[in-house]
Design an enzyme around this catalytic site. Structure first.
Site, short mmCIF file in Angstrom:
data_model
loop_
_atom_site.label_atom_id
_atom_site.label_comp_id
_atom_site.label_asym_id
_atom_site.label_seq_id
_atom_site.Cartn_x
_atom_site.Cartn_y
_atom_site.Cartn_z
N LYS A 24 26.63 20.01 -76.60
CA LYS A 24 27.22 19.43 -77.83
C LYS A 24 26.32 18.39 -78.46
O LYS A 24 26.27 18.24 -79.69
CB LYS A 24 28.60 18.82 -77.57
CG LYS A 24 28.66 17.81 -76.43
CD LYS A 24 28.93 18.48 -75.13
CE LYS A 24 28.68 17.59 -73.96
NZ LYS A 24 29.44 17.94 -72.80
N VAL A 26 32.66 22.06 -76.50
CA VAL A 26 33.77 21.14 -76.82
C VAL A 26 34.94 21.42 -75.89
O VAL A 26 35.42 22.55 -75.79
CB VAL A 26 34.24 21.31 -78.28
CG1 VAL A 26 35.41 20.37 -78.57
CG2 VAL A 26 33.11 21.06 -79.26
N GLY A 86 35.38 21.69 -72.67
CA GLY A 86 35.25 22.51 -71.45
C GLY A 86 35.90 23.87 -71.58
O GLY A 86 35.49 24.70 -72.40
N GLU A 118 28.11 13.18 -67.86
CA GLU A 118 26.80 13.59 -68.34
C GLU A 118 25.72 12.95 -67.47
O GLU A 118 25.97 11.95 -66.79
CB GLU A 118 26.60 13.10 -69.79
CG GLU A 118 27.57 13.71 -70.78
CD GLU A 118 27.47 15.22 -70.84
OE1 GLU A 118 26.37 15.77 -70.96
OE2 GLU A 118 28.53 15.87 -70.75
N LYS A 167 31.32 15.97 -79.88
CA LYS A 167 32.29 17.07 -79.95
C LYS A 167 33.08 17.00 -81.25
O LYS A 167 33.35 18.04 -81.88
CB LYS A 167 33.23 17.01 -78.74
CG LYS A 167 32.49 17.28 -77.43
CD LYS A 167 33.34 16.90 -76.24
CE LYS A 167 32.62 17.17 -74.94
NZ LYS A 167 33.23 16.49 -73.78
N GLY A 219 33.66 20.06 -65.64
CA GLY A 219 33.61 20.60 -64.28
C GLY A 219 32.94 21.97 -64.26
O GLY A 219 32.81 22.62 -65.30
P1 NAP Z 1 23.21 19.01 -64.74
O1 NAP Z 1 24.15 19.16 -63.61
O2 NAP Z 1 22.45 17.74 -64.90
O3 NAP Z 1 22.18 20.24 -64.67
C1 NAP Z 1 21.07 20.37 -65.53
C2 NAP Z 1 20.21 21.54 -65.06
O4 NAP Z 1 19.15 21.74 -65.97
C3 NAP Z 1 19.58 21.32 -63.69
O5 NAP Z 1 19.56 22.54 -62.98
C4 NAP Z 1 18.14 20.88 -64.02
O6 NAP Z 1 17.21 21.26 -63.04
C5 NAP Z 1 17.89 21.68 -65.29
N1 NAP Z 1 16.96 21.05 -66.22
C6 NAP Z 1 17.16 19.92 -66.96
N2 NAP Z 1 16.09 19.69 -67.75
C7 NAP Z 1 15.21 20.68 -67.51
C8 NAP Z 1 13.91 21.00 -68.02
N3 NAP Z 1 13.31 20.24 -68.95
N4 NAP Z 1 13.30 22.10 -67.53
C9 NAP Z 1 13.89 22.87 -66.61
N5 NAP Z 1 15.12 22.63 -66.09
C10 NAP Z 1 15.75 21.55 -66.54
O7 NAP Z 1 23.95 19.25 -66.14
P2 NAP Z 1 25.38 19.93 -66.39
O8 NAP Z 1 26.46 18.95 -66.09
O9 NAP Z 1 25.43 21.26 -65.75
O10 NAP Z 1 25.36 20.07 -68.00
C11 NAP Z 1 24.60 21.05 -68.64
C12 NAP Z 1 25.02 21.12 -70.10
O11 NAP Z 1 26.39 21.45 -70.19
C13 NAP Z 1 24.85 19.79 -70.87
O12 NAP Z 1 24.54 20.08 -72.20
C14 NAP Z 1 26.27 19.20 -70.81
O13 NAP Z 1 26.53 18.33 -71.87
C15 NAP Z 1 27.10 20.45 -70.93
N6 NAP Z 1 28.45 20.37 -70.38
C16 NAP Z 1 28.63 19.90 -69.12
C17 NAP Z 1 29.93 19.88 -68.60
C18 NAP Z 1 30.23 19.38 -67.22
O14 NAP Z 1 31.38 19.34 -66.84
N7 NAP Z 1 29.23 19.00 -66.43
C19 NAP Z 1 31.00 20.36 -69.37
C20 NAP Z 1 30.74 20.85 -70.67
C21 NAP Z 1 29.47 20.86 -71.15
P3 NAP Z 1 17.29 20.71 -61.51
O15 NAP Z 1 18.48 21.40 -60.90
O16 NAP Z 1 16.02 21.13 -60.88
O17 NAP Z 1 17.47 19.22 -61.62
N1 HSE Z 2 30.76 14.73 -69.66
C1 HSE Z 2 31.65 15.56 -70.39
C2 HSE Z 2 33.05 15.05 -70.18
C3 HSE Z 2 31.52 16.98 -69.88
O1 HSE Z 2 33.26 14.22 -69.30
O2 HSE Z 2 33.95 15.47 -70.91
C4 HSE Z 2 32.27 17.94 -70.72
O3 HSE Z 2 31.73 18.05 -72.00
#
Ligand code: NAP
Ligand code: HSE
Length: 438
Positions: free
Chosen positions: A105, A132, A134, A190, A205, A302
């Site tokens: 987002k 947006v 989840g 994040e 979002k 999540g």
């Molecule tokens: P995360 O756990 O920090 O994972 C990021 C992944 O991307 C890791 O595997 C990391 O590699 C890899 N990475 C980051 N930068 C890189 C680069 N420059 N080159 C190659 N690999 C790279 O993040 P996440 O929580 O899954 O979130 C991912 C996306 O989804 C974000 O945009 C976030 O805003 C969105 N999102 C997250 C959630 C949530 O609940 N977490 C919910 C909705 C949306 P390594 O494993 O080697 O560190």
């Molecule tokens: N960090 C975000 C949250 C992940 O807590 O809502 C989902 O977009």
């Protein structure tokens, strides 16, 4: 007969690993729904030495750009986060005619114009349901299901981490740092948690929801944003005494073609559905001139819940015969014009105001005098027993403009009556159809 769709997944963190897990676990269902095998041709990560649960044929790389350049890859799934490497990857993949699925987002809020316009030029589809709220299918809802409505307002709890923190502070009396640590351990936060607690993630979002609801570009930097860092356990307790919960709210309303929008902590009456949204759950209330009021509720963050939204987009693309088709990216056929803004200060709400003052005779009269000058009338007052010679005075006002509250508390600060700046939160009132039992 099944036809193979090759995807490249950039990022195997919380969301990426959930995607890989669910692709494996739900393989047979996916095949029955799409008639296609979805094959992860390659995945990109930072650290190649970490153990990953990937199909044996998947190539692991630390060069995300290789996914954009691989002629075998049909869809690039960007789950790295951030706005630098992710932007380069997505732009290059679009240039190369690949469909995109992303949960990012921040990227779409800040560079959406550039990305959507390139996608339109190249006739490339972008799926961003996971960006947006989840698991909640709010993008599809606004883009398709409610497309026949004139939308009048979008209001919601859009950040799971903040909602989890506020819920834990409220129900278990946890302090802010302990609740934040727990949210990080659950994978909700994040990489930079200030995006969550300072309101910017919810603002990203909200920018996307405004685009989908009204077909207007509302630059992210123009949004008024306040996070939850300053929410004190005292405010949580006072809110409870007034029959409210404190929630981080994202709100956008359309009035005569102008859009009023912001992210802020607010007191929510406990009879409202929003007040009952706890933990990492998100909720979005949409009002339209045909649908009336619609309330969507589900896990907003999540691993698996977010992967569910990514998979929804992926399967929709995989099912299409023509993967590259930009007809539906923003939900509007033309380029999006800039929104006309209306300051959220013009919104009229009841307010919660907490003032910390020295307990001296006449202090209440002085405060009441300043509020009276701004035409603000009080609905309720609570005084907390004093500690040393300090006392917290909490006022609930009748409906008044934010501008008047700001002006009154500014005058109090300049007069030296306040020992620390006043804490001021809007109070969200019930709509009739939301009242408990209605
Ligand atoms: P995360 O756990 O920090 O994972 C990021 C992944 O991307 C890791 O595997 C990391 O590699 C890899 N990475 C980051 N930068 C890189 C680069 N420059 N080159 C190659 N690999 C790279 O993040 P996440 O929580 O899954 O979130 C991912 C996306 O989804 C974000 O945009 C976030 O805003 C969105 N999102 C997250 C959630 C949530 O609940 N977490 C919910 C909705 C949306 P390594 O494993 O080697 O560190
Ligand atoms: N960090 C975000 C949250 C992940 O807590 O809502 C989902 O977009």
């Amino acid at each position: 007969m099944s036809q193979k769709i090759c995807i490249g997944v950039a990022g195997l963190g919380t969301v990426g690993s959930g995607l890989v897990e669910m692709l494996q676990k739900n393989h047979d269902d996916i095949l029955r729904r799409t008639g296609r095998e979805i094959f992860i041709k390659a995945a990109a990560v930072h650290d190649l030495s970490k153990k990953r649960r990937l199909p044996p044929e998947t190539v692991l790389t630390d060069n995300p750009m290789s996914l954009a350049d691989d002629p075998d890859i049909d869809i690039v799934v960007e789950l790295m986060g951030g706005t630098t490497a992710a932007r380069h990857l997505i732009l290059r993949a679009i240039e190369n005619g690949k469909s995109i699925v992303t949960a990012n987002k921040a990227l779409l809020a800040e560079y959406g114009q550039e990305i959507f316009s390139l996608a339109a030029k190249k006739n490339v589809a972008i799926g961003y349901e996971a960006s947006v709220a989840g698991a909640i299918p709010v993008i599809q809802t606004l883009k398709n299901s409610l497309a026949g409505n004139h939308i009048t307002s979008v209001l919601g709890i859009l950040n799971g981490t903040s909602n989890y923190i506020l819920s834990e502070m409220n129900s278990r009396g946890l302090d802010f740092p302990t609740a934040l640590k727990a949210a990080q351990e659950m994978g909700y936060a994040e990489a930079d948690p200030s995006l969550d607690i300072d309101g910017f993630d919810a603002a990203h979002k909200l920018t996307l929801l405004i685009r989908l609801a009204w077909g207007r570009h509302y630059p992210f930097a123009n949004l008024s944003v306040e996070g939850i860092r300053r929410v004190d356990p005292l405010d949580i307790e006072f809110a409870r005494q007034f029959g409210c919960r404190i929630k981080l709210i994202g709100m956008a309303e359309e009035k005569a073609g102008k859009i009023k929008a912001g992210v802020f902590p607010a007191l929510v009456r406990s009879t409202m559905l929003l007040a009952r949204v706890n933990g990492a759950f998100n909720a979005v209330r949409i009002e339209g001139n045909a649908v009336g009021s619609l309330f969507l509720h589900g896990l907003g963050a999540g691993s698996r819940p977010t992967a569910s939204a990514v998979l929804g987009d992926l399967l929709a693309l995989a099912k299409r015969n023509v993967l590259n088709s930009a007809d539906d990216n923003t939900g509007f056929v033309d380029d999006l014009p800039l929104a006309d803004f209306l300051s959220p200060d013009e919104a009229v709400n009841p307010w919660y105001v907490r003032a910390t003052v020295r307990d001296t005779p006449g202090v209440l009269r002085d405060i009441a005098g300043v509020f009276a000058q701004e035409n603000i009338s009080f609905a309720q007052l609570i005084q907390k027993e004093k500690q040393d010679d300090r006392v917290s005075l909490v006022f609930l006002t009748h409906a008044t403009q934010g501008r008047a509250i700001r002006s009154a508390t500014g005058a109090l600060e300049r007069s030296g009556i306040l020992l620390v700046p006043a804490t001021c939160y809007r109070i969200l009132e019930n709509r009739d159809h939301e009242a408990e039992g209605a």
